[in-house]
Design an enzyme around this catalytic site. Structure first.
Site: not given
Length: 207
Positions: A12, A14-15, A32, A43, A99, A102
């Site tokens: 959370g 802002g990745k 991802k 995402d 990405e 977490g």
């Protein structure tokens, strides 16, 4: 261009938004590897919308897990065995933004952490960090973990209100390059993200 890994100090942080901005600015593909949680927009869907990417530039996840939890637990609850060998990055023509799930020490399996996968790849990492209280500790711990595994650090992307001392302190203690800062955007749209990223970031070191 070597693929870039977008990782964060926490869930959370802002990745995904920063990954979208990077993909748009670099004209990159996005990937991802593991998506945990399918009830809301994934995402990949968020990045496609915010970055305005053509569908073929958003690569399919290796694993799509229903449960919104750490990948190792989500996979177990879904009856899926994550095979790390399936997480080798796909070959693309041009830049690739990857990405992670977490933070760096999030487990992918009971034996493999996310950071272990990054070390296996050896790609430069962009660390997304908060400017809010606690951000210094979280960022420096994450940067130490990257250094301990000899993962190249492309720089730090900050998210949040302007806090010059926090940013300067993290840069001074870590030696990491500051790529810029993205304020919280309301509304968050492709247009506001593009404008804020262009105004607040220098991505020349990533090229």
């Amino acid at each position: 261009m070597t693929p870039i890994v977008a990782t964060g100090t926490d869930t959370g942080v802002g990745k995904t938004v920063v990954a979208a901005a990077l993909a748009a600015a670099l004209g990159a593909h996005y990937w991802k590897p593991v998506q945990a949680g399918l009830d809301e927009a994934t995402d990949s869907e968020t990045v496609a919308r915010l970055a305005g990417l053509n569908p073929e530039r958003v690569l399919p996840e290796a694993y799509r897990l229903r449960t919104p939890a750490s990948p190792h637990l989500a996979a177990e609850l879904d009856g899926v065995a994550i095979e790390v060998d399936r997480l080798d990055p796909p070959s693309v023509d041009g830049p690739l933004v990857i990405e992670g799930a977490g933070g760096l020490l999030v487990p992918l399996t009971r034996d493999v952490l996310t950071i272990d996968l990054f070390a296996r790849w050896g790609f430069p990492a962009v660390l997304v960090a908060r400017t809010a209280l606690g951000g210094i500790n979280h960022a420096l711990l994450s940067l130490e973990a990257l250094k301990a595994r000899r993962i190249p650090i492309a720089g730090v992307a900050f998210v949040g209100d302007d806090n010059p001392d926090t940013i300067a302190t993290i840069a001074a203690f870590s030696g990491a390059k500051v790529l810029g800062r993205l304020p919280r955007l309301d509304p968050l749209t492709p247009e506001t993200l593009k404008a804020a990223f262009a105004a607040g970031f220098d991505i020349r070191p990533l090229r």
